[in-house]
Design a protein around this motif. Structure first.
Motif, PDB file in Angstrom:
ATOM      1  N   VAL A   1       0.834  -1.200   0.000  1.00 50.18           N
ATOM      2  CA  VAL A   1       0.000   0.000   0.000  1.00 50.18           C
ATOM      3  C   VAL A   1       0.868   1.248   0.000  1.00 50.18           C
ATOM      4  O   VAL A   1       0.593   2.232  -0.711  1.00 50.18           O
ATOM      5  CB  VAL A   1      -0.943  -0.008   1.220  1.00 50.18           C
ATOM      6  CG1 VAL A   1      -1.589   1.364   1.418  1.00 50.18           C
ATOM      7  CG2 VAL A   1      -2.014  -1.074   1.056  1.00 50.18           C
ATOM      8  N   ASP A   2       1.945   1.226   0.770  1.00 49.99           N
ATOM      9  CA  ASP A   2       2.848   2.372   0.840  1.00 49.99           C
ATOM     10  C   ASP A   2       3.481   2.660  -0.518  1.00 49.99           C
ATOM     11  O   ASP A   2       3.589   3.825  -0.934  1.00 49.99           O
ATOM     12  CB  ASP A   2       3.933   2.091   1.889  1.00 49.99           C
ATOM     13  CG  ASP A   2       4.786   3.318   2.163  1.00 49.99           C
ATOM     14  OD1 ASP A   2       4.221   4.418   2.291  1.00 49.99           O
ATOM     15  OD2 ASP A   2       6.017   3.164   2.238  1.00 49.99           O
ATOM     16  N   ARG A   3       3.860   1.609  -1.236  1.00 51.41           N
ATOM     17  CA  ARG A   3       4.454   1.802  -2.562  1.00 51.41           C
ATOM     18  C   ARG A   3       3.430   2.341  -3.557  1.00 51.41           C
ATOM     19  O   ARG A   3       3.757   3.184  -4.399  1.00 51.41           O
ATOM     20  CB  ARG A   3       5.057   0.489  -3.069  1.00 51.41           C
ATOM     21  CG  ARG A   3       6.389   0.141  -2.411  1.00 51.41           C
ATOM     22  CD  ARG A   3       7.080  -1.045  -3.068  1.00 51.41           C
ATOM     23  NE  ARG A   3       6.412  -2.293  -2.759  1.00 51.41           N
ATOM     24  CZ  ARG A   3       5.731  -3.015  -3.643  1.00 51.41           C
ATOM     25  NH1 ARG A   3       5.609  -2.599  -4.896  1.00 51.41           N
ATOM     26  NH2 ARG A   3       5.151  -4.156  -3.289  1.00 51.41           N
ATOM     27  N   LEU A   4       2.199   1.829  -3.464  1.00 52.38           N
ATOM     28  CA  LEU A   4       1.147   2.358  -4.337  1.00 52.38           C
ATOM     29  C   LEU A   4       0.934   3.839  -4.069  1.00 52.38           C
ATOM     30  O   LEU A   4       0.829   4.646  -5.006  1.00 52.38           O
ATOM     31  CB  LEU A   4      -0.158   1.595  -4.108  1.00 52.38           C
ATOM     32  CG  LEU A   4      -1.399   2.213  -4.787  1.00 52.38           C
ATOM     33  CD1 LEU A   4      -1.281   2.126  -6.301  1.00 52.38           C
ATOM     34  CD2 LEU A   4      -2.685   1.545  -4.302  1.00 52.38           C
TER      35      LEU A   4
ATOM     36  N   CYS B   1     -10.693  -6.635   9.384  1.00 53.04           N
ATOM     37  CA  CYS B   1      -9.294  -6.308   9.082  1.00 53.04           C
ATOM     38  C   CYS B   1      -8.846  -6.990   7.789  1.00 53.04           C
ATOM     39  O   CYS B   1      -7.804  -7.627   7.716  1.00 53.04           O
ATOM     40  CB  CYS B   1      -8.380  -6.713  10.245  1.00 53.04           C
ATOM     41  SG  CYS B   1      -6.660  -6.148  10.078  1.00 53.04           S
ATOM     42  N   ASP B   2      -9.688  -6.849   6.725  1.00 54.86           N
ATOM     43  CA  ASP B   2      -9.332  -7.444   5.437  1.00 54.86           C
ATOM     44  C   ASP B   2      -9.446  -6.428   4.301  1.00 54.86           C
ATOM     45  O   ASP B   2      -9.536  -6.795   3.139  1.00 54.86           O
ATOM     46  CB  ASP B   2     -10.212  -8.660   5.134  1.00 54.86           C
ATOM     47  CG  ASP B   2     -11.694  -8.312   5.035  1.00 54.86           C
ATOM     48  OD1 ASP B   2     -12.063  -7.138   5.291  1.00 54.86           O
ATOM     49  OD2 ASP B   2     -12.495  -9.210   4.709  1.00 54.86           O
ATOM     50  N   LEU B   3      -9.455  -5.134   4.664  1.00 55.57           N
ATOM     51  CA  LEU B   3      -9.554  -4.095   3.644  1.00 55.57           C
ATOM     52  C   LEU B   3      -8.746  -2.871   4.060  1.00 55.57           C
ATOM     53  O   LEU B   3      -8.866  -2.387   5.185  1.00 55.57           O
ATOM     54  CB  LEU B   3     -11.015  -3.682   3.431  1.00 55.57           C
ATOM     55  CG  LEU B   3     -11.255  -2.624   2.354  1.00 55.57           C
ATOM     56  CD1 LEU B   3     -10.966  -3.203   0.970  1.00 55.57           C
ATOM     57  CD2 LEU B   3     -12.669  -2.075   2.420  1.00 55.57           C
ATOM     58  N   LEU B   4      -7.921  -2.392   3.134  1.00 57.03           N
ATOM     59  CA  LEU B   4      -7.136  -1.175   3.348  1.00 57.03           C
ATOM     60  C   LEU B   4      -7.499  -0.179   2.250  1.00 57.03           C
ATOM     61  O   LEU B   4      -7.133  -0.386   1.088  1.00 57.03           O
ATOM     62  CB  LEU B   4      -5.633  -1.484   3.297  1.00 57.03           C
ATOM     63  CG  LEU B   4      -5.090  -2.410   4.389  1.00 57.03           C
ATOM     64  CD1 LEU B   4      -3.671  -2.853   4.061  1.00 57.03           C
ATOM     65  CD2 LEU B   4      -5.139  -1.717   5.740  1.00 57.03           C
ATOM     66  N   PRO B   5      -8.240   0.890   2.548  1.00 57.45           N
ATOM     67  CA  PRO B   5      -8.585   1.873   1.508  1.00 57.45           C
ATOM     68  C   PRO B   5      -7.448   2.866   1.263  1.00 57.45           C
ATOM     69  O   PRO B   5      -6.863   3.390   2.215  1.00 57.45           O
ATOM     70  CB  PRO B   5      -9.806   2.582   2.101  1.00 57.45           C
ATOM     71  CG  PRO B   5      -9.624   2.467   3.580  1.00 57.45           C
ATOM     72  CD  PRO B   5      -8.894   1.180   3.837  1.00 57.45           C
ATOM     73  N   VAL B   6      -7.133   3.080   0.002  1.00 55.88           N
ATOM     74  CA  VAL B   6      -6.158   4.104  -0.390  1.00 55.88           C
ATOM     75  C   VAL B   6      -6.937   5.215  -1.076  1.00 55.88           C
ATOM     76  O   VAL B   6      -7.515   5.013  -2.154  1.00 55.88           O
ATOM     77  CB  VAL B   6      -5.081   3.545  -1.341  1.00 55.88           C
ATOM     78  CG1 VAL B   6      -4.073   4.630  -1.707  1.00 55.88           C
ATOM     79  CG2 VAL B   6      -4.373   2.354  -0.693  1.00 55.88           C
TER      80      VAL B   6
END
Length: 771
Positions: free
Chosen positions: A490-493, A553-558
Motif C-alpha cells: 500500500v505504501d508503494r502504491l 481487518c481485510d480491507l485497506l482503503p487508499v
C-alpha cells in the motif's frame, strides 16, 4: 370510392369510426389519470453501471467504505472578512447545522462527521507517549480559553485542509446517505429541498452554508429540468403558429397538436403503469415524443389537403391520406422505437429507462397520429382555404422545388456526393478529439455560474482535498490488514500515485501507521517508516481513525484526491493503478478499483466508451434492416441511411469542437437523432418510388415528391429545430447541450434527405423497376 378495394387495416378503422373514437377517448381519460401521477425521481444506483467490475467491487465493500460513496458535504463558512471559525457564535452555528443534518430523512446518522462528532479526534506525541482526545473537548464552554484549546486541538488533528478550510474560515459536515428509507428509494427531490431549508435556516449576514454532493446535484437538476414544462409550452405555441401558417387551417393545426399532446399523455400514463418515473435525463423525452408526433401529423394534414384538392370529400380524403402514409409512417415509427431500444444495451439504468420511455412514446404515435388524427379529420375536414391553397400549389409551377429537383441531375449529383464525402472526411477528422466523460470542472450538467458549481468551486479553492475522490480498495486475508507485506505494498502504491499527474493528495492506513510509529519514537522523522516488527505494527494500527480499517481487518482503503474528474484525469489515474495492480497483486494484497465519486465516474465512462460504438452500429443495422425489409431493395437502404451517417459524423465533430463529451446525458442523442432523422428519408423515398412507378422520370418524380412530401419534411425539420432550439436558454447545461445537438441533427437530417437522397437516387434508381 369503392371501400371494398381498400386495405383491410383501413377498413378496420374507418368502417367503425365511432367505436374507435370512443375507445381512444376512454383510453385517453384512463392514461391521463395515470399521467398526472408521474413524479420526478432519481437514484444514485440508476446513474452507475452496476455490472462494471469497479462498481461490483464497490458494492461488495460499501458497508466498509461509508462516506466514500453517496454523501453530501455541507460547508458552514464565516462571511465577515475578519471572522474565522474560532468564535462561540461560529461553533454554535456549526453544532446546530450538524444536529439538523443528522436527523434529515435519508442520512446515515451514525456516519455523519463534523468537528462536533466524537469520532473526530486529535493526537500528539509527548515525552510520556501519545496523548489525544476529541477535537472539541468535553469542557468546551465557548470561552476564550476553550476556543484557544480548540485551536490547538485542530492543529494537532490532521484535519486542516480536509474537514477544516486552509484559511480557518469554514468547516465541513460530511453526511453519508442511505439509498433506501423505510423500504422506499430515497426521494432526492425532497431531500434536496430539505437541504435548501437547512441553507435558508442557517445562512445570514454572518454565516453562509454551501452544499455539494450527488443528492444536491440531482435535486438541482430535477428542479431545473421541471422547467422543461415551460419550454414545452413555448414549443406548443411556436408549433401551433407554424402549423397554421403552413396549413392555413385552424382546425388542422389544433387537431394535429391535440393528437400530439394525446401521444405524450399516453406515454406518461404507460410509464406510470409500468412503475417508472421521470428522472432529470428522461424529462426531455416527452418533448421529443411531441416533436415526432407533430412531424407525422404534418404528413397526414398535408396529404389530406392534397387529396381534398382533387375534389374528394372529407372521409375519402382522410382514407386516401391514411392509405398513402400508413406503411411509411409505421416503418418510420417502428424504426424509431427499435433504434431507441438499442440504448438498452448500455448497462446504466437511467439510459435504459430513457430507452423504454422513448420507445413507448413513438409506439403510441402510431395510434394517435397515424390513426386517431385521420379519423378525427374525416369528420372535421380541412378548411376551404387550405384546400384551395393546396390546389393552387399543385397546379402552379414551383421554381424552388424545380431547382431542388436538379439534385437528381447528372451534373449535380456527382458534385453533391463529392461535397458529402469532403464533409464526412472533415467530420471524421474533427471528431477525433471527441472525449468520453466530463470535460469541465464542477458539475458539467449545470451552468458554471450555478449555485452548486459556485459551492463546489469554494470547496476546491479552500480545502487541500478535493471533492473528486477515487478509492483503491486493497483486499487482504482476514485479519491480514496489519501484515507488513500488505502495508508495504500500500505504501508503494501511495508513493507511486503521488507522482501521477492529476493526483492532488493521498491518504492511506500505511501513511497514518508511519506517522504513528514516528510518534512512538518522539516524533523523529527517521522513524516514519513501516516497522517489520508485527507488535509495533499492531500497536500503530490500533490508532487508525474510523473508516480506515474494518472489523474483519481485510480491507485497506487508499484514498486519492484528484484535481478534477475530467475524462483524461480519470483514465490516467485508473491506468496507473491497474498497471501497479498487475505487477504487485499477491496473496497478501489485492488492489481493486474503485470507490469514491471519481471511481464511480471512471466506471461510467468506461461503460459509455464500451457501448458507444456498438450502440451506433446496432442502431444503424436495425434501421437499415427495417428499410430493406419494407422496400425490398438495398438501394433504398443506401438512399435513406447514408445521409443519416453523415449527420452522425458531423454531430460528433460538433460535440468535439464545442467541448461536449460523450456521457450519460449526451449519449442518447446519437440514437435519438438517427431514430427521428430516418422519418424524413422514409417519407421522401416512399413517395419518390410511387411517382417512379407511375412512369415519371427521376427528376420529374423527385419534383412531384418535393411538392408534396418534401414540403412537409422541410416544414417539420424547421419546426422541430426551432422547438428544441429554445432549450439553449435552459438553466440545465446538459439540456442546453442536447438542444444544440438535436437542433443540428434535425436540420442536417432534413438537408440530407432533401439533398443527398436524390443524389444517391441518380446513380441507383435510373431504372424505376429497381426502386
Amino acid at each position: 370510392m369503392n371501400t371494398k378495394q381498400a386495405p383491410l387495416i383501413e377498413n378496420t378503422f374507418f368502417n367503425f369510426r365511432p367505436i374507435w373514437l370512443a375507445f381512444f377517448l376512454a383510453l385517453t381519460i384512463f392514461l391521463g389519470f395515470q399521467a398526472v401521477q408521474v413524479k420526478p425521481e432519481a437514484s444514485f444506483e440508476k446513474l452507475i453501471p452496476l455490472s462494471h467490475p469497479y462498481i461490483e467491487n464497490f458494492m461488495d465493500r460499501q458497508d466498509d467504505l461509508r462516506g466514500l460513496g453517496n454523501a453530501v458535504r455541507i460547508v458552514v463558512a464565516a462571511k465577515q472578512k475578519d471572522a474565522d471559525i474560532f468564535s462561540a457564535e461560529y461553533m454554535q452555528r456549526l453544532q446546530d447545522v450538524y444536529e439538523e443534518v443528522r436527523y434529515l430523512e435519508g442520512v446515515d446518522q451514525s456516519a455523519v462527521r463534523s468537528l462536533w462528532d466524537p469520532a473526530v479526534r486529535w493526537t500528539q506525541v509527548t515525552e510520556e507517549g501519545f496523548e489525544g482526545g476529541t477535537v472539541i473537548p468535553d469542557t468546551y464552554d465557548g470561552s476564550a480559553a476553550s476556543l484557544e484549546e480548540l485551536r490547538e486541538n485542530l492543529l494537532k488533528s490532521g484535519q486542516v485542509g480536509i474537514m477544516i478550510a486552509n484559511d480557518f474560515r469554514s468547516t465541513i459536515v460530511v453526511a453519508p446517505l442511505l439509498e433506501m428509507v423505510d423500504g422506499e428509494p430515497l426521494d432526492y427531490q425532497a431531500f434536496s429541498a430539505a437541504l435548501e431549508e437547512v441553507r435558508d435556516q442557517f445562512s445570514d449576514s454572518d454565516f453562509d452554508v454551501r452544499i455539494i454532493g450527488f443528492a444536491k446535484l440531482i435535486g438541482d437538476l430535477i428542479d431545473g429540468a421541471t422547467q422543461v414544462g415551460f419550454f414545452f409550452l413555448i414549443a406548443l405555441a411556436i408549433t401551433f403558429v407554424l402549423l397554421f401558417l403552413y396549413s392555413r387551417c385552424i382546425k388542422s393545426a389544433l387537431i394535429s397538436l391535440l393528437c400530439s399532446v394525446v401521444a405524450v399523455t399516453w406515454q406518461l400514463g404507460l410509464l406510470n403503469l409500468l412503475g417508472y418515473g421521470l428522472d432529470p435525463y428522461s424529462m426531455l423525452v416527452p418533448f421529443l415524443v411531441f416533436a415526432i408526433a407533430v412531424s407525422h401529423g404534418v404528413q397526414v394534414i398535408n396529404a389530406m389537403a392534397i387529396e381534398a384538392s382533387f375534389g374528394h370529400d372529407r372521409i375519402t380524403a382522410a382514407r386516401l391520406a391514411f392509405r398513402g402514409l400508413y406503411i411509411a409512417g409505421i416503418l418510420a415509427l417502428v424504426s424509431d422505437a427499435i433504434g431507441f431500444m438499442t440504448l438498452l444495451f448500455i448497462d446504466i439504468q437511467v439510459i435504459q429507462e430513457l430507452a423504454v420511455a422513448a420507445s413507448l412514446g413513438v409506439a403510441v404515435i402510431i395510434l394517435t397520429n397515424l390513426i386517431l388524427l385521420p379519423l378525427l379529420m374525416s369528420y372535421l375536414g380541412v378548411s376551404l382555404t387550405s384546400i384551395m391553397r393546396a390546389k393552387n400549389k399543385r397546379l402552379e409551377h414551383s421554381p424552388v422545388w424545380h431547382r431542388l429537383s436538379f439534385f437528381t441531375h447528372a451534373k449535380a449529383a456527382p458534385w453533391s456526393l463529392a461535397a458529402a464525402l469532403l464533409l464526412g472526411v472533415f467530420g471524421f477528422v474533427a471528431s477525433a478529439d471527441l472525449k468520453i466523460g466530463d470535460l469541465d470542472k464542477g458539475a458539467p450538467e449545470l451552468r458554471p455560474d450555478s449555485r452548486y458549481n459556485l459551492d463546489n468551486a469554494y470547496v476546491t479553492d479552500n480545502y487541500a482535498t478535493s471533492a473528486d475522490v477515487l478509492v483503491v480498495m486493497v483486499e487482504t486475508p482476514e485479519q491480514g490488514c496489519v501484515a507488513y507485506e500488505a502495508l508495504e505494498a500500500v505504501d508503494r502504491l501511495e508513493w507511486q500515485m503521488q507522482n501521477v499527474a492529476g493526483v492532488q493528495g493521498t491518504l492511506s492506513p500505511a501513511y497514518i501507521t508511519k506517522r504513528v510509529i514516528a510518534g512512538f519514537n518522539e516524533g523523529n522523522l527517521k522513524w516514519e517508516t513501516l516497522a517489520r516488527n508485527q507488535f509495533v505494527l499492531n500497536q500503530a494500527m490500533s490508532n487508525l481513525p474510523a473508516g480506515m480499517i474494518n472489523n474483519q481487518c481485510d480491507l485497506l482503503p487508499v484514498i486519492l484526491y484528484l484535481e478534477d474528474h475530467k475524462a483524461n484525469t480519470l483514465v490516467r489515474v485508473t491506468k496507473a493503478v491497474e498497471d501497479f495492480a498487475a505487477e504487485n497483486n499477491s496473496e497478501a494484497a489485492q488492489f481493486m478499483l474503485a470507490a469514491g465519486s471519481a471511481g464511480i465516474e471512471a466506471a461510467t465512462n468506461e461503460e459509455i466508451a464500451r457501448a458507444q460504438t456498438f450502440m451506433l452500429i446496432f442502431v444503424y443495422a436495425v434501421v437499415a434492416s427495417l428499410v430493406f425489409i419494407t422496400f425490398r431493395s438495398w438501394r433504398a437502404v443506401v438512399c435513406i441511411v447514408a445521409p443519416l451517417g453523415l449527420t452522425s459524423v458531423l454531430c460528433q465533430a460538433l460535440m468535439a469542437q464545442l467541448g461536449i463529451g460523450v456521457k450519460v446525458a449526451t449519449l442518447p442523442v446519437i440514437a435519438l437523432g438517427v431514430g427521428i432523422g430516418v422519418d424524413y428519408g422514409i417519407y421522401i423515398y416512399s413517395r419518390l418510388r410511387q411517382y417512379l412507378g407511375e412512369g415519371k422520370s427521376l427528376q420529374d418524380a423527385y419534383y412531384h415528391t418535393l411538392r408534396s412530401t418534401g414540403k412537409a419534411v422541410s416544414f417539420t425539420g424547421l419546426t422541430l429545430a426551432i422547438g428544441v432550439g429554445t432549450w439553449v436558454f435552459s438553466p440545465i447545461k446538459f439540456q442546453a447541450d442536447m438542444g444544440i445537438l438535436l437542433t443540428f441533427m434535425f436540420l442536417w437530417n432534413m438537408i440530407g434527405a432533401l439533398w443527398l437522397l436524390p443524389a444517391f437516387a441518380h446513380f441507383l434508381l435510373k431504372n424505376p423497376s429497381k426502386a
